[in-house]
Design a protein around this motif. Structure first.
Motif, PDB file in Angstrom:
ATOM      1  N   TYR A 122      23.762  76.589  53.649  1.00  0.00           N
ATOM      2  CA  TYR A 122      24.474  77.468  54.666  1.00  0.00           C
ATOM      3  C   TYR A 122      24.140  77.993  55.865  1.00  0.00           C
ATOM      4  CZ  TYR A 122      28.052  75.482  51.568  1.00  0.00           C
ATOM      5  OH  TYR A 122      29.053  74.454  51.305  1.00  0.00           O
ATOM      6  N   VAL A 123      23.554  78.082  56.931  1.00  0.00           N
ATOM      7  CA  VAL A 123      22.738  78.754  57.419  1.00  0.00           C
ATOM      8  C   VAL A 123      23.668  78.945  59.174  1.00  0.00           C
ATOM      9  CG1 VAL A 123      20.891  78.138  59.895  1.00  0.00           C
ATOM     10  CG2 VAL A 123      20.587  77.526  57.247  1.00  0.00           C
ATOM     11  N   ASP A 124      23.608  80.077  58.916  1.00  0.00           N
ATOM     12  CA  ASP A 124      24.494  80.409  60.558  1.00  0.00           C
ATOM     13  C   ASP A 124      25.747  80.803  60.552  1.00  0.00           C
ATOM     14  OD1 ASP A 124      24.637  82.868  62.341  1.00  0.00           O
ATOM     15  OD2 ASP A 124      23.681  81.648  63.560  1.00  0.00           O
ATOM     16  N   GLY A 125      26.417  80.136  60.022  1.00  0.00           N
ATOM     17  CA  GLY A 125      28.115  79.631  60.501  1.00  0.00           C
ATOM     18  C   GLY A 125      28.131  77.216  60.231  1.00  0.00           C
ATOM     19  N   TYR A 126      26.638  76.816  60.021  1.00  0.00           N
ATOM     20  CA  TYR A 126      26.763  75.684  60.285  1.00  0.00           C
ATOM     21  C   TYR A 126      26.146  74.943  58.524  1.00  0.00           C
ATOM     22  CZ  TYR A 126      25.778  75.823  65.242  1.00  0.00           C
ATOM     23  OH  TYR A 126      25.691  76.603  66.920  1.00  0.00           O
ATOM     24  N   HIS A 127      26.709  74.068  58.254  1.00  0.00           N
ATOM     25  CA  HIS A 127      26.397  73.253  57.334  1.00  0.00           C
ATOM     26  C   HIS A 127      25.257  72.099  57.562  1.00  0.00           C
ATOM     27  CE1 HIS A 127      26.631  69.836  53.815  1.00  0.00           C
ATOM     28  NE2 HIS A 127      27.262  70.960  54.105  1.00  0.00           N
ATOM     29  N   VAL A 128      23.770  72.709  57.257  1.00  0.00           N
ATOM     30  CA  VAL A 128      22.720  71.772  57.049  1.00  0.00           C
ATOM     31  C   VAL A 128      22.647  70.419  56.037  1.00  0.00           C
ATOM     32  CG1 VAL A 128      20.741  72.086  57.574  1.00  0.00           C
ATOM     33  CG2 VAL A 128      22.105  73.748  58.309  1.00  0.00           C
ATOM     34  N   THR A 129      22.123  69.540  56.873  1.00  0.00           N
ATOM     35  CA  THR A 129      21.507  68.165  55.508  1.00  0.00           C
ATOM     36  C   THR A 129      20.139  68.311  55.597  1.00  0.00           C
ATOM     37  OG1 THR A 129      23.970  67.706  55.763  1.00  0.00           O
ATOM     38  CG2 THR A 129      21.910  66.684  54.536  1.00  0.00           C
ATOM     39  N   TYR A 130      19.122  68.831  54.723  1.00  0.00           N
ATOM     40  CA  TYR A 130      17.876  68.175  55.379  1.00  0.00           C
ATOM     41  C   TYR A 130      17.075  66.508  55.341  1.00  0.00           C
ATOM     42  CZ  TYR A 130      18.530  73.759  54.895  1.00  0.00           C
ATOM     43  OH  TYR A 130      18.504  74.560  55.343  1.00  0.00           O
ATOM     44  N   TYR A 131      17.097  66.258  55.700  1.00  0.00           N
ATOM     45  CA  TYR A 131      17.642  64.537  55.923  1.00  0.00           C
ATOM     46  C   TYR A 131      15.794  64.267  55.347  1.00  0.00           C
ATOM     47  CZ  TYR A 131      22.260  63.853  57.582  1.00  0.00           C
ATOM     48  OH  TYR A 131      23.558  63.434  57.384  1.00  0.00           O
ATOM     49  N   GLY A 132      15.103  65.919  56.111  1.00  0.00           N
ATOM     50  CA  GLY A 132      13.468  64.387  56.091  1.00  0.00           C
ATOM     51  C   GLY A 132      13.211  65.335  54.659  1.00  0.00           C
ATOM     52  N   LEU A 133      13.510  65.641  54.265  1.00  0.00           N
ATOM     53  CA  LEU A 133      13.230  66.090  52.626  1.00  0.00           C
ATOM     54  C   LEU A 133      13.003  65.241  51.955  1.00  0.00           C
ATOM     55  CD1 LEU A 133      13.494  69.875  52.457  1.00  0.00           C
ATOM     56  CD2 LEU A 133      11.297  69.111  52.545  1.00  0.00           C
ATOM     57  N   GLY A 134      13.941  63.772  51.670  1.00  0.00           N
ATOM     58  CA  GLY A 134      14.329  63.036  50.617  1.00  0.00           C
ATOM     59  C   GLY A 134      14.453  63.806  48.800  1.00  0.00           C
TER      60      GLY A 134
END
Length: 352
Positions: free
Chosen positions: A336-348
């Motif tokens: 949860y970042v500043d009103g956005y739902h974020v998926t960290y695809y690059g981390l694995g």
């Protein structure tokens, strides 16, 4: 054709964005692109392989991307998949690039409202393009049939008009589960424009070397990308060992990257490269003087040594008893970042 027509008036980024959103792309066919060029008052130029629209802007002409080998599987009758218009030529250092992107983003947000999607393309942009080394942030005003994106280009920020379907189809179909199938991170908000937006599946790191590579790339660009996007990221990382998963690291990033370490008893954090607030006084504004004891100030845009930081985190996790990559868990708070739902695809890495 190498027409010389083009406006000599330098429009603002916001005015240019409004013009791009108003043009009729007519399915992105050759005829549609001609109609679009006429609507913009720009002449066709370049070559068949590298077509451009002559803009008359000091930042350069607009590049058309024809459908080729890498684009064709994701299209539905389009002959082109984007028009990229450079909006500024900026010094190559990460701080200057991030600042220029942020200025353009703030102007566009004031004119168009908050972008419905934002994130980073990582090291693999749409249709397998590689992004700038300093970072690959983007802001997207999603629409149908076309979407407008502010994207980090090789020389500065670019406004990219694209048919919505091909770009989203490409992204969705990268969710094949193979290591490094998708890079970067992707955030969406509750804007009605995101109705029907599909999200790809992720992938799972299978070795510590994979984690080192993916985490290093993420940390290397994070302060530049966070600065460019105007966001702050707080990412707790938990380490599963001996039947529990306590907090192990705290990644905090706005215009600077700081990482805290909650090393368990028996782990010699100093020998692994961690310092205290004495060595990293800038971190006092992030955490109290003694919690966490161990920390590092990795710097601002362009300064983090991502690979070295990732090696330190992996070595610490192993010393703390985390036996496999699946045991290093991204805390759900980071989504949860500043009103956005974020998926960290690059981390694995798993999220929980």
């Amino acid at each position: 054709m190498n027409g010389q027509r083009g406006s000599t008036d330098e429009q603002s980024v916001a005015d240019l964005a409004r013009r791009l959103l108003a043009v009729d792309t007519d399915g992105w066919s050759p005829e549609g692109v001609t109609t679009m060029a006429d609507g913009l008052g720009w002449a066709r130029g370049g070559t068949a392989d590298r077509p451009v629209l002559v803009t008359g802007r000091s930042s350069g002409d607009a590049r058309l991307r024809p459908v080729g080998t890498y684009e064709k599987p994701y299209t539905d009758g389009e002959s082109y998949v984007e028009l990229a218009v450079p909006v500024a030529i900026v010094a190559p250092d990460a701080a200057a690039q991030a600042a220029a992107f942020r200025a353009a983003g703030e102007e566009l947000t004031a004119a168009l409202g908050r972008p419905s999607v934002m994130g980073s393309h990582g090291d693999m942009g749409p249709f397998y393009d590689s992004g700038p080394l300093w970072g690959a942030p983007f802001m997207r005003w999603r629409g149908m049939p076309d979407t407008l994106e502010l994207r980090a280009g090789t020389s500065g920020p670019e406004l990219v008009l694209q048919p919505t379907g091909p770009a989203e189809n490409w992204f969705w179909r990268q969710g094949i589960g193979e290591e490094h199938a998708i890079s970067g991170f992707f955030g969406s908000n509750r804007d009605p424009a995101n109705a029907g937006l599909s999200f790809p599946g992720g992938w799972t790191a299978r070795s510590w070397e994979t984690v080192t590579r993916s985490l290093g790339h993420f940390l290397d660009a994070l302060p530049a990308e966070a600065t460019a996007l105007g966001i702050g990221i707080g990412m707790p990382l938990y380490g599963r060992a001996r039947g529990s998963a306590p907090l192990l690291f705290d990644v905090a990033c706005g215009d600077r990257l700081s990482i805290g370490c909650f090393a368990p008893d028996g782990v010699d954090a100093a020998s692994l490269g961690w310092g205290t607030v004495t060595e990293h006084p800038g971190t006092a504004s992030v955490w109290r003087d003694d919690d966490p004891v161990w920390r590092v100030d990795a710097g601002g845009p362009g300064e983090p040594e991502g690979r070295a930081l990732a090696e330190m985190l992996v070595a610490t996790a192993s010393a703390a008893g985390v036996s496999e990559p699946a045991g290093l868990i991204v805390g759900g708070e980071a989504e949860y970042v500043d009103g956005y739902h974020v998926t960290y695809y690059g981390l694995g890495l798993p999220t929980g």
